[in-house]
Design a protein around this motif. Sequence first.
Motif, PDB file in Angstrom:
ATOM      1  N   UNK A   1      -1.188  11.665  -0.213  1.00 32.01           N
ATOM      2  CA  UNK A   1      -0.745  12.637   0.777  1.00 32.01           C
ATOM      3  C   UNK A   1      -1.676  12.620   1.989  1.00 32.01           C
ATOM      4  N   UNK A   2      -2.944  12.358   1.743  1.00 30.03           N
ATOM      5  CA  UNK A   2      -3.913  12.268   2.838  1.00 30.03           C
ATOM      6  C   UNK A   2      -3.542  11.131   3.779  1.00 30.03           C
TER       7      UNK A   2
ATOM      8  N   UNK B   1       4.931   8.100   1.920  1.00 28.58           N
ATOM      9  CA  UNK B   1       4.033   7.320   2.778  1.00 28.58           C
ATOM     10  C   UNK B   1       4.816   6.266   3.548  1.00 28.58           C
ATOM     11  N   UNK B   2       5.723   5.579   2.869  1.00 25.05           N
ATOM     12  CA  UNK B   2       6.532   4.563   3.528  1.00 25.05           C
ATOM     13  C   UNK B   2       7.361   5.157   4.662  1.00 25.05           C
ATOM     14  N   UNK B   3       7.921   6.328   4.421  1.00 29.64           N
ATOM     15  CA  UNK B   3       8.709   7.006   5.453  1.00 29.64           C
ATOM     16  C   UNK B   3       7.837   7.353   6.651  1.00 29.64           C
TER      17      UNK B   3
ATOM     18  N   UNK C   1       4.488   0.542  -0.151  1.00 28.31           N
ATOM     19  CA  UNK C   1       4.878   0.625  -1.556  1.00 28.31           C
ATOM     20  C   UNK C   1       5.791   1.835  -1.741  1.00 28.31           C
ATOM     21  N   UNK C   2       7.051   1.674  -1.331  1.00 26.44           N
ATOM     22  CA  UNK C   2       7.995   2.793  -1.367  1.00 26.44           C
ATOM     23  C   UNK C   2       8.313   3.251  -2.785  1.00 26.44           C
TER      24      UNK C   2
ATOM     25  N   UNK D   1       0.859  -1.186   0.000  1.00 27.35           N
ATOM     26  CA  UNK D   1       0.000   0.000   0.000  1.00 27.35           C
ATOM     27  C   UNK D   1       0.892   1.231   0.000  1.00 27.35           C
ATOM     28  N   UNK D   2       0.496   2.282  -0.740  1.00 27.89           N
ATOM     29  CA  UNK D   2      -0.697   2.446  -1.577  1.00 27.89           C
ATOM     30  C   UNK D   2      -0.430   2.064  -3.021  1.00 27.89           C
TER      31      UNK D   2
END
Length: 230
Positions: free
Chosen positions: A151-152, A194-196, A187-188, A145-146
């Motif tokens: 950003x949300x 998001x991963x960070x 899902x980097x 994911x995602x």
Amino acid sequence: MEYIKEITEAEFINRPNRFNALVKINGKEEIVHVPNTGRCKEILIPGTKILLRKEDNPTRKTKYDLICAYKGDKLINIDSQIPNKVVMEALINKKVGKLIEYNSILKEKTFGKSRFDFKLEKETGEEYYLEVKGVTLENNGYASFPDAPTDRGRKHLLELVKVKEEGKGAGVLFLIQMEGIKEFTSNDENDPAFGEALRYAKENGVDIFVYSCIVSEKEITLNKEVKLSI
């Protein structure tokens, strides 16, 4: 949870935009609604067998929602409205181990600048904020994911850290809308931010839950925990 409305098999043809799909039902082509704004490119492939949910609202432009698709022999639910309902059922039935002592379950509650899917409370008044993310991206038994930058979603994770800093409980539950998953990761490649944020949240005490589902042509229910690798 069982699907209450009528379910019909069909064949996917194409997706002219993120809201609609062209499908073939009983030999006739028809436009249906896709209740998922994600890409789902690895799932919605021309010729794929899909499941439609019949909707009876006379004001709708389409008669059906595209809720599931077969990827090989794996049935994947792609309805973005389903994860919260599945998790609500699981919370009521005490299927999420760490959260079984929370007896009050409230939906769509705000903390700071974010609205979270659930606010849980114990009889002692202890509070817990839980965000749910539906997962449909899979490759050879590995889910991530995602499937598109969010950003949300990143902001939700950072706000959950603030929840922890205020002395409350906080967690995110990734609900994988299919069976047979070996491992889950962020899902980097698609969304490194998001991963960070997910790793930052985990390091700061936010609970990361990952569960697969049992999915059939009649129902979808929370199944078992999946290994997290981030």
